[in-house]
Design a protein around this motif. Structure first.
Motif, short mmCIF file in Angstrom:
data_model
loop_
_atom_site.label_atom_id
_atom_site.label_comp_id
_atom_site.label_asym_id
_atom_site.label_seq_id
_atom_site.Cartn_x
_atom_site.Cartn_y
_atom_site.Cartn_z
N LYS A 152 -64.09 -41.73 72.92
CA LYS A 152 -64.51 -41.44 74.29
C LYS A 152 -65.07 -42.69 74.96
O LYS A 152 -65.50 -43.64 74.29
CB LYS A 152 -65.58 -40.35 74.29
N GLU A 153 -65.07 -42.65 76.27
CA GLU A 153 -65.60 -43.77 77.06
C GLU A 153 -67.03 -44.10 76.64
O GLU A 153 -67.92 -43.25 76.70
CB GLU A 153 -65.59 -43.43 78.55
N GLY A 154 -67.24 -45.35 76.20
CA GLY A 154 -68.58 -45.82 75.89
C GLY A 154 -69.20 -45.26 74.64
O GLY A 154 -70.35 -45.58 74.32
N GLU B 165 -60.04 -50.27 75.29
CA GLU B 165 -59.76 -49.65 76.59
C GLU B 165 -60.87 -48.71 77.03
O GLU B 165 -61.17 -48.59 78.22
CB GLU B 165 -58.43 -48.88 76.53
N LYS B 166 -61.48 -48.04 76.05
CA LYS B 166 -62.53 -47.05 76.36
C LYS B 166 -63.92 -47.68 76.39
O LYS B 166 -64.91 -46.96 76.63
CB LYS B 166 -62.50 -45.94 75.31
N GLY B 167 -64.03 -48.97 76.13
CA GLY B 167 -65.36 -49.59 76.09
C GLY B 167 -66.19 -49.06 74.95
O GLY B 167 -67.42 -48.95 75.04
N SER B 168 -65.51 -48.73 73.85
CA SER B 168 -66.17 -48.17 72.67
C SER B 168 -66.37 -49.26 71.63
O SER B 168 -65.40 -49.85 71.14
CB SER B 168 -65.32 -47.03 72.09
#
Length: 426
Positions: free
Chosen positions: A195-197, A218-221
């Motif tokens: 998930k995002e972040g 891509e998700k900033g994970s």
């Protein structure tokens, strides 16, 4: 929650629940999102940890839950499939949901499901079961809920949660008709839980790691990869492996070398939590030493070992562990039609003194005759029996003094073996 039902309704509600299996497997989040919306989105009532993968995701989920319980949290655990009883899928603080609680929740969920049917939104067995777990965890006021992905990740019904951490364990070729015919395609589906972040953890090597890392970026994970080189096996015995990881020594009470890797993944998943150092880390060793997870190289006594390995990578690990711990065994083997029977037969044949091939009573089972023809390439004197019970009886006749009988190949094999031996999950 409303819609309570009495004990007399238990069988009726369970029949309805199992009847949903006729709706088959339906990957997608539209139904589960709508169902949960109507229920008031119970999955937002607690902190979640999400675990995907082909091998070890169930063990890893159980380890995470065990450590959190030892640290004093109330913890829900949702896994699949079950082995003997549906109730095994939904657990809070080490206790499976009761028949009465299943009945009460099924009656509650049926109201929403029936309404959705009028709009031609037909819920599957897994969607209803997932919603049941999410509601049950809310009712029990858990602090954490650990959700094991059913299949894949991106379109799995569990993928409606926003977790504290997303975990992707070892990826193998499986469910290719749904997830794709390459490791990269399967990895993309499983990486869909990121998930995002939200931080993520994996132990996968290339090429799966590259796919997971790309999705995480891509998700900033933030992505943590567990390095297997950091895991040192001290001993590998029937009760479980003792190992060192990053300067600490642990014992995990699930047999097999791969369980040390699963434990390292569980530790790194929990390390993401802000309270790890102060509240959780002191209980990691106790949680790993006390975790229970059935039918993973489980020695149930009387010369029987029951296991549920059904992938190429899993069978490699199983053969290595069996050879190291027990030497040669008499193998009882049956598998489902969507599994890599050739590679699994080849791997398991290396530790088999004799083999009895059979077929679990399941519509998805690969015909015993087909498996037998494959196994004979590796064990020419392999035998075949039509049922799991008959195969076990023949294996007992074939084994030498002190030799163990290993029953493996699928969850259905484990279930039929345990029922044949009169064992319960209580």
């Amino acid at each position: 929650m409303s819609g309570k039902s009495g004990g007399n309704d238990v069988e009726r509600h369970l029949r309805w629940l199992y009847g949903l299996q006729m709706n088959g497997i339906k990957l997608g989040l539209t139904n589960i999102k709508e169902l949960l919306r109507r229920m008031g989105n119970p999955q937002g009532s607690y902190r979640c940890i999400h675990v995907a993968g082909s091998d070890g995701k169930g063990s890893t989920s159980a380890m995470i839950a065990s450590i959190l319980r030892k640290a004093g949290y109330s913890v829900g655990l949702y896994t699949s499939p079950h082995i003997l009883r549906f109730n095994e899928r939904i657990n809070v603080d080490g206790r499976d949901i009761s028949d009465e609680e299943v009945s009460e929740l099924t009656g509650y969920l049926r109201h929403f499901s029936d309404d959705m049917c009028e709009s031609e939104m037909f819920c599957t067995f897994f969607e209803i079961t997932t919603a049941m777990a999410m509601q049950y965890f809310k009712d029990r006021k858990v602090d954490f809920a650990v959700f094991e992905v059913g299949m894949g990740g991106r379109f799995d019904a569990t993928n409606v949660i926003v977790p504290e951490v997303s975990v992707i364990n070892n990826i193998s070729m499986e469910h290719t008709e749904y997830l794709g015919d390459t490791i990269e395609k399967i990895a993309f589906e499983k990486a869909g839980i990121i998930k995002e972040g939200v931080p993520s953890v994996t132990i996968n090597p290339e090429p799966a790691f590259g796919v997971i890392a790309s999705v995480a970026a891509e998700k900033g994970s933030g992505l943590k990869r567990v390095d297997p080189e950091d895991i040192e096996i001290v001993s590998n015995i029937g009760k479980g492996p003792e190992f060192r990881y990053l300067g600490h020594k642990y014992f995990v009470s699930i047999p097999g070398r791969n369980e040390a890797k699963n434990a390292a993944v569980a530790i790194e998943a929990l390390r993401v939590l802000p309270e790890f150092t102060d509240r959780i880390e002191p209980y990691v060793a106790d949680g790993l030493a006390s975790v229970r997870w059935p039918c993973r190289l489980e020695n149930i006594g009387n010369g029987f070992i029951v296991d549920v390995t059904h992938t190429r990578a899993g069978s490699e690990g199983l053969a290595s562990d069996v050879g190291e711990i027990y030497g040669k065994v008499v193998l009882v083997f049956g598998i489902l039609s969507d599994k890599d029977a050739d590679d699994i037969c080849r791997n398991l044949s290396k530790v088999a003194s004799k083999v009895v091939v059979t077929q679990p009573q399941c519509l998805r089972a690969k015909a015993a005759e087909e498996v037998f023809s494959i196994m004979k390439r590796y064990v020419p004197d392999a035998e075949i029996k039509p049922t799991v019970g008959e195969a076990i009886e023949r294996a007992v006749e074939l084994r030498d003094d002190g030799e163990e009988v290993l029953i493996t190949g699928s969850f259905y094999m484990a279930e039929e073996a345990l029922r044949w031996m009169g064992r319960t999950s209580q």
